[in-house]
Design a protein around this motif. Structure first.
Motif, PDB file in Angstrom:
ATOM      1  N   GLU A  56      -4.617  -7.394  -3.792  1.00  0.00           N
ATOM      2  CA  GLU A  56      -4.712  -7.821  -5.190  1.00  0.00           C
ATOM      3  C   GLU A  56      -3.349  -7.785  -5.865  1.00  0.00           C
ATOM      4  OE1 GLU A  56      -7.471  -4.896  -6.413  1.00  0.00           O
ATOM      5  OE2 GLU A  56      -9.246  -6.070  -5.866  1.00  0.00           O
ATOM      6  N   ALA A 108      -1.029   5.926  -7.253  1.00  0.00           N
ATOM      7  CA  ALA A 108      -2.437   6.202  -7.527  1.00  0.00           C
ATOM      8  C   ALA A 108      -2.739   7.682  -7.334  1.00  0.00           C
ATOM      9  CB  ALA A 108      -3.321   5.351  -6.619  1.00  0.00           C
ATOM     10  N   ARG A 113      -4.119   3.089 -12.237  1.00  0.00           N
ATOM     11  CA  ARG A 113      -5.560   3.109 -12.021  1.00  0.00           C
ATOM     12  C   ARG A 113      -5.862   3.164 -10.528  1.00  0.00           C
ATOM     13  NH1 ARG A 113      -7.324  -2.273 -14.919  1.00  0.00           N
ATOM     14  NH2 ARG A 113      -9.303  -1.864 -13.848  1.00  0.00           N
ATOM     15  N   GLN A 114      -7.068   3.593 -10.212  1.00  0.00           N
ATOM     16  CA  GLN A 114      -7.413   3.873  -8.824  1.00  0.00           C
ATOM     17  C   GLN A 114      -8.053   2.693  -8.094  1.00  0.00           C
ATOM     18  OE1 GLN A 114      -6.800   7.391  -7.835  1.00  0.00           O
ATOM     19  NE2 GLN A 114      -5.669   7.043  -9.736  1.00  0.00           N
ATOM     20  N   ASP A 115      -8.360   1.615  -8.799  1.00  0.00           N
ATOM     21  CA  ASP A 115      -9.194   0.559  -8.218  1.00  0.00           C
ATOM     22  C   ASP A 115      -8.411  -0.698  -7.832  1.00  0.00           C
ATOM     23  OD1 ASP A 115      -8.567  -0.151 -10.793  1.00  0.00           O
ATOM     24  OD2 ASP A 115     -10.560  -0.912 -11.311  1.00  0.00           O
ATOM     25  N   VAL A 116      -7.122  -0.570  -7.591  1.00  0.00           N
ATOM     26  CA  VAL A 116      -6.295  -1.723  -7.229  1.00  0.00           C
ATOM     27  C   VAL A 116      -5.882  -1.619  -5.767  1.00  0.00           C
ATOM     28  CG1 VAL A 116      -4.202  -3.028  -7.710  1.00  0.00           C
ATOM     29  CG2 VAL A 116      -5.455  -1.932  -9.578  1.00  0.00           C
ATOM     30  N   ALA A 117      -6.139  -2.681  -5.004  1.00  0.00           N
ATOM     31  CA  ALA A 117      -5.779  -2.708  -3.590  1.00  0.00           C
ATOM     32  C   ALA A 117      -4.518  -3.540  -3.380  1.00  0.00           C
ATOM     33  CB  ALA A 117      -6.929  -3.284  -2.767  1.00  0.00           C
ATOM     34  N   GLU A 153       0.831  -1.204   0.000  1.00  0.00           N
ATOM     35  CA  GLU A 153       0.000   0.000   0.000  1.00  0.00           C
ATOM     36  C   GLU A 153       0.868   1.257   0.000  1.00  0.00           C
ATOM     37  OE1 GLU A 153      -3.054   2.518  -0.251  1.00  0.00           O
ATOM     38  OE2 GLU A 153      -3.187   0.329  -0.434  1.00  0.00           O
TER      39      GLU A 153
END
Length: 199
Positions: free
Chosen positions: A155, A142, A148-152, A135
């Motif tokens: 994942e 991010a 992209r903004q939708d990756v944690a 993170e």
């Protein structure tokens, strides 16, 4: 014993532990967790008694090597988080994950047994540390709009782990594995705000 003698003994012990960890890391990466502890001690230039004083069991040594690899990835994420190029910093951390996994893969059978046994609780902190490290390099990239903004973080770790698990270090060149890591990085960039606005 004088205070100076005590400091010398502690420094010697720390150096010996470091030498054992370095030798074990290389041995596990190249030969797996079944490599003999005597061979590891010899590779470190130390006696087997010294190894057992630091690591009473094979599991203790495996856990120490695994923890050291996690700590290295964590430390690297802290260094890279301050980079002026957060996208490249993320990519570098992802590529460094391959080195970590090369060692983990050599120990994976024993690690799985330990994770499901009496030492399972000891792995909760390492998992949390790994998620935080991922993170720490994802968020700046991010925030800068380069991925992209939708990756944690979980994942990303699963994606990198999947690449490494399917890459046999004995038959897969490191360059091939790194190329797959770069493909994942390119996937993170697809649809990113900066990329989309510049396209």
């Amino acid at each position: 014993m004088s205070p100076d003698e005590g400091k010398t003994l502690r420094a010697d012990a720390a150096r010996n532990r470091s030498r054992l960890l370095d030798a074990a890391t290389l041995a596990f990466a190249e030969r797996g967790a079944d490599v003999s502890l005597d061979d590891i001690a010899k590779a470190a230039g130390l006696g087997i008694g010294t190894l057992y004083r630091h690591f009473p069991t094979r599991e203790d040594l495996v856990l120490a090597v695994y923890g050291a690899q996690i700590d290295a990835l964590d430390q690297r994420s802290r260094e890279l988080a301050a980079s002026d190029d957060p996208g490249e910093a993320l990519r570098e951390w992802m590529r460094g994950f391959v080195d970590f996994y090369a060692v983990k893969q050599g120990m994976v059978t024993l690690l799985r047994t330990m994770m499901n046994g009496s030492r399972a609780g000891q792995f909760e902190q390492t998992r949390a540390t790994m998620r935080a490290a991922a993170e720490r390099v994802l968020a700046p990239a991010a925030g800068a709009g380069v991925i992209r903004q939708d990756v944690a973080a979980p994942e990303l770790i699963r994606a990198l782990g999947g690449i490494c698990l399917t890459s046999d270090p004995k038959s897969t060149p490191p360059s091939s594995t790194l190329a797959l890591v770069d493909l994942v990085y390119d996937g993170l960039r697809f649809g990113a705000p900066v990329t989309a606005s510049s396209g």
